[in-house]
Scaffold this active site. Structure first.
Site, PDB file in Angstrom:
ATOM      1  N   LYS A 130      -1.547  29.726  37.295  1.00 64.09           N
ATOM      2  CA  LYS A 130      -0.207  30.156  36.932  1.00 64.09           C
ATOM      3  C   LYS A 130      -0.217  31.244  35.859  1.00 64.09           C
ATOM      4  CE  LYS A 130       0.612  26.335  33.770  1.00 64.09           C
ATOM      5  NZ  LYS A 130       0.694  27.072  32.496  1.00 64.09           N
ATOM      6  N   THR A 131      -1.177  31.154  34.956  1.00 67.68           N
ATOM      7  CA  THR A 131      -1.276  32.201  33.944  1.00 67.68           C
ATOM      8  C   THR A 131      -1.553  33.532  34.634  1.00 67.68           C
ATOM      9  OG1 THR A 131      -2.338  30.534  32.605  1.00 67.68           O
ATOM     10  CG2 THR A 131      -2.294  32.751  31.725  1.00 67.68           C
ATOM     11  N   GLN A 172       3.105  17.708  33.931  1.00 66.40           N
ATOM     12  CA  GLN A 172       2.429  18.041  32.684  1.00 66.40           C
ATOM     13  C   GLN A 172       3.397  18.092  31.506  1.00 66.40           C
ATOM     14  OE1 GLN A 172      -0.868  21.012  32.855  1.00 66.40           O
ATOM     15  NE2 GLN A 172      -0.211  21.266  34.964  1.00 66.40           N
ATOM     16  N   ARG A 210      -8.148  19.021  32.772  1.00 64.34           N
ATOM     17  CA  ARG A 210      -8.763  20.117  32.004  1.00 64.34           C
ATOM     18  C   ARG A 210     -10.199  20.344  32.432  1.00 64.34           C
ATOM     19  NH1 ARG A 210      -4.864  22.499  31.502  1.00 64.34           N
ATOM     20  NH2 ARG A 210      -4.132  20.871  32.881  1.00 64.34           N
TER      21      ARG A 210
END
Length: 723
Positions: free
Chosen positions: A32-33, A247, A600
């Site tokens: 997404k970044t 999230q 992560r």
DNA sequence: ATGGACAATGTTTTT
DNA sequence: CATTGTCCAT
């Protein structure tokens, strides 16, 4: 433009989405970044939007900086004029520019959480309320909550007697802030939202300017932030938000993941784009993550899939207690590094509460191994650092009463509570702030006020006032560093700290570290330095150039990734935290927090369970985290001290690892058979090689003419069976 | 005004 | 236990 290369079809449609509101639902590790940065670059480079007309909001300054440099890399030039930053920093900028419409002026100071607590205490004292019964922390939480819901003191709803009290404290709290020309974190959002709501000229100015608005981590916005985005996008309506409700971990701070749904309701015409493919983790890690998060009710199940292959199983390890847990983690890291299986910088250790870092740090120290710890509080929360910042704030704005009372007697200069009280009382009488009166005294106009103080007090106050006068004069003339050095020297701060002990030297070292930070402000002024200091996030303190393991809370881990992740303290009461036991909503958030931690990890995940936990000095047996029961046994590789566990052996409860989920038991029939031909939106036509049922989904191996063999999850891959 | 001794009290997560 | 606050003697 090759901006779109290496993007999958969903990512592409997000990057190139046309005008109007867009909602991108992005699973962890789905890039997404990348989508956000590429979209900014696309808007500027391909659509021809002026960077000046784009606003992009991130969660941390670090993310903003990263995004900026990546956009620059894509465009080949700096996107000059682009507004890019955190909500808080962006709001601070707007408020300074538009201060004329506001109840404070443009050089306001941002109060940090300690300051805020101090103001609450002051307010409680002013109202003669009993601190025993009304804890400042609790009251502050209520005030903060009200602000997040855009409620001013007069709007504070009253249902109980406590509400009545909170309302009064809130009112006084606000007065005290205005008197000091200060704002708290929540005010930054609150006042900007109000400004845009109430003042149409200002709203139109910004709404006209921001043709495109992009918001990251939308699931963690609160009502104030939602309102902000709505106002800023009210003219062009090009609001591009990215989020993942799974999230959402900041409900306690007023964040409401339902803003994602609200966005869909408020903009029925919005394009909704799903980013499903994960580029970060192995399938094993994703399967564990899904097993955990699937237990949360009322969510649209997402299937996370990757083409990275299944990877290693997840390691589950029990230790005797949290001390042994720490040594286990450090030993494991040391041996993996020794075996050259990973670099020190590949590791992250995550925990639920900050307090858990201590034993870990000790274990690293004991083995003489370096590590880095994420946490702004760790540094900026130190007494000596706060003192120096308070001096600078006082020089910047003498009306700041909180800073004044912090430093007026540190180091001791004979101004105790009595003198301070006298100063306050007299200042109030002549309608000045304490700091302004102090300046008066410093100018030598003491005689005008001689009746108010004893000779001794007057002398001490005047001496300090004179210092302040000097610093005041320097503020506009010299860089922050020069001012800081002057202050440190004039007050003899070094001698005050450095008492010859190890601790004293360490404290002075911290001041020197702050000095190093101030040294970078040569172009920008003191106000900028103070603002940046007030708004640093935990993640901002993370240096990624250093090749050592990272220690951080699960909250701080959001948005990051590491090849090897340890999640420690997996017992009931720690994760999930006790405070969530009687609140289902909170419990769901704990689960999401665990989910964030798991996702992560790129390659390896270690879950560590201490069987005993020391709290308040006692070691107590604990139950392992209830979340572990939801992880199917076949995803896990158990190692460790099973012998310590009487239940080991035949009586060991293997059923505990079998997912009781009825969904898992549901029999699926393969839809794709070897040899049949399929169509994929990105890779085109292919042929099914094999297919099997795994974890409630069908895993299909397909050979594509274009790209070769791919392993796909049928529920996600949008395969079309060709006849 | 200052510093030391003792008691109480407590822990989520953070811009 | 470890920090923070309160009280008291100097």
């Amino acid at each position: 433009m090759d901006i779109l290369a290496e993007l999958n079809s969903q990512q592409q449609s997000a990057v190139m989405a046309g005008e109007g509101p867009v909602l991108v639902l992005a699973g962890p590790g789905s890039g997404k970044t990348r989508v956000l940065t590429q979209r900014i670059a696309y808007l500027i480079g391909a659509v021809g939007v002026n960077p000046y007309n784009i606003l992009a909001v991130t969660f941390t300054n670090k993310a903003a900086r990263e995004m900026e440099s990546r956009v620059q890399d894509l465009l080949g030039v700096r996107a000059h004029g682009l507004t890019l930053g955190t909500f808080h920093a962006t709001c601070a900028r707007i408020l300074r520019r538009e201060a004329e419409h506001l109840p404070f002026n443009s050089n306001f100071v941002i109060f940090d959480s300690d300051d805020q607590l101090g103001v609450v205490k002051q307010a409680l004292a002013d109202l003669n309320l009993d601190l025993k019964h009304y804890t400042p922390r609790g009251i502050h939480a209520s005030i903060s909550n009200a602000k997040n819901y855009l409620r001013l003191p007069e709007d504070y709803p009253i249902q109980t007697y406590r509400d009545e009290v909170v309302k009064r404290v809130y009112t006084r709290y606000q007065e005290l802030l205005f008197d000091s020309n200060g704002v708290d974190f929540d005010d930054l959002l609150l006042w900007t939202a109000y400004l845009l709501e109430e003042t149409s000229t200002v709203r139109e100015k910004y709404a006209r300017r921001y043709e495109h608005i992009l918001v990251d981590e939308f699931q963690d916005t609160n009502l104030a932030q939602y309102a902000l985005v709505r106002h800023l996008g009210s003219i062009h309506k090009n609001i591009f938000v990215v989020g993942d409700t799974d999230q959402s971990i900041y409900a306690w701070r007023g964040a409401d993941y339902r803003n994602v749904m609200r966005f869909e309701q408020d903009h029925p015409e919005a394009q909704v784009i799903l980013l499903e493919q994960n580029y970060r983790s192995t399938q094993s890690i994703l399967n564990v993550a899904m097993a955990v998060i699937d237990r949360n009710p009322y969510r649209t199940a997402k299937r996370l899939f990757t083409q990275r292959g299944s990877g290693d199983k997840i390691a589950l390890h029990e230790t005797y207690d949290d001390r042994e847990e720490a040594t286990y983690v450090v030993d494991m890291i040391a041996s993996l590094v020794g075996l050259k299986q990973a670099k020190p910088g590949d590791f992250a250790i995550m925990y639920r509460t900050n307090a858990q870092s201590r034993l870990l740090e000790e274990a690293f120290l004991h083995r003489n191994l370096p590590y880095k710890l994420v946490g702004a509080q760790r540094f900026y929360g130190r007494r000596e650092v706060k003192d120096v910042i308070a001096y600078l704030r006082l020089a910047h704005n003498p009306a700041n009463d909180i800073s004044l009372s912090r430093v007026i007697n540190a180091p001791p200069r004979g101004i105790g509570n009595k003198s301070l009280l006298a100063l306050r009382t007299h200042a109030q009488k002549i309608h000045l702030s304490s700091g302004e009166l102090l300046l008066e005294l410093g100018w030598g106009s003491g005689s005008a006020h001689s009746g108010a103080f004893t000779r001794r007090t007057l002398a001490s106050l005047a001496t300090f006032g004179a210092l302040l006068v000097g610093w005041r004069a320097m503020v506009a003339e010299v860089p922050p560093l020069t001012l800081m050095d002057e202050i440190l020297e004039k007050v003899g701060y070094r001698d005050y700290l450095d008492d010859g002990t190890e601790e004293g030297r360490e404290r002075w070292g911290n001041v020197m570290e702050l000095r190093r930070l101030a040294a970078e402000y040569t172009e920008r002024d003191l106000a900028a330095f103070l603002e940046d200091v007030a708004l640093v996030s935990d993640q901002d303190t993370l240096e990624d150039s250093v090749n050592v393991p990272t220690l951080l809370t699960l909250h701080a881990a959001k948005g990051l990734e590491f090849p090897v992740v340890f999640i420690v303290g997996l017992n009931d009461g720690t994760l999930p935290h006790v405070r969530s036991f009687d609140d289902p909503e909170a419990m769901q958030e704990e689960r999401r927090l665990f989910y964030v931690g798991i996702t992560r990890a790129k390659d390896r995940l270690y879950l560590v369970i201490p069987l005993n936990r020391s709290a308040y000095g006692y070691s107590e047996p604990t139950e392992e985290s209830r979340f572990l029961k939801d992880i199917p046994v076949d995803l896990v590789e158990e190692e460790g001290h099973l012998r310590r566990r009487p239940k080991a052996g035949p009586s060991y409860r293997p059923d505990r690892w079998v997912s009781p989920s009825p969904a898992a038991a549901r029999a699926l029939k393969p839809q794709y058979s070897p040899g049949s031909r399929v169509q994929h939106p990105v890779w085109g036509e292919g042929m099914v090689l094999s297919s099997r049922i795994q974890d409630d989904d069908e895993i299909v191996d397909v050979f594509f003419a274009e790209v070769g063999m791919k392993r796909l999850a049928a529920s996600l891959a949008r395969l079309q069976l060709k006849t």
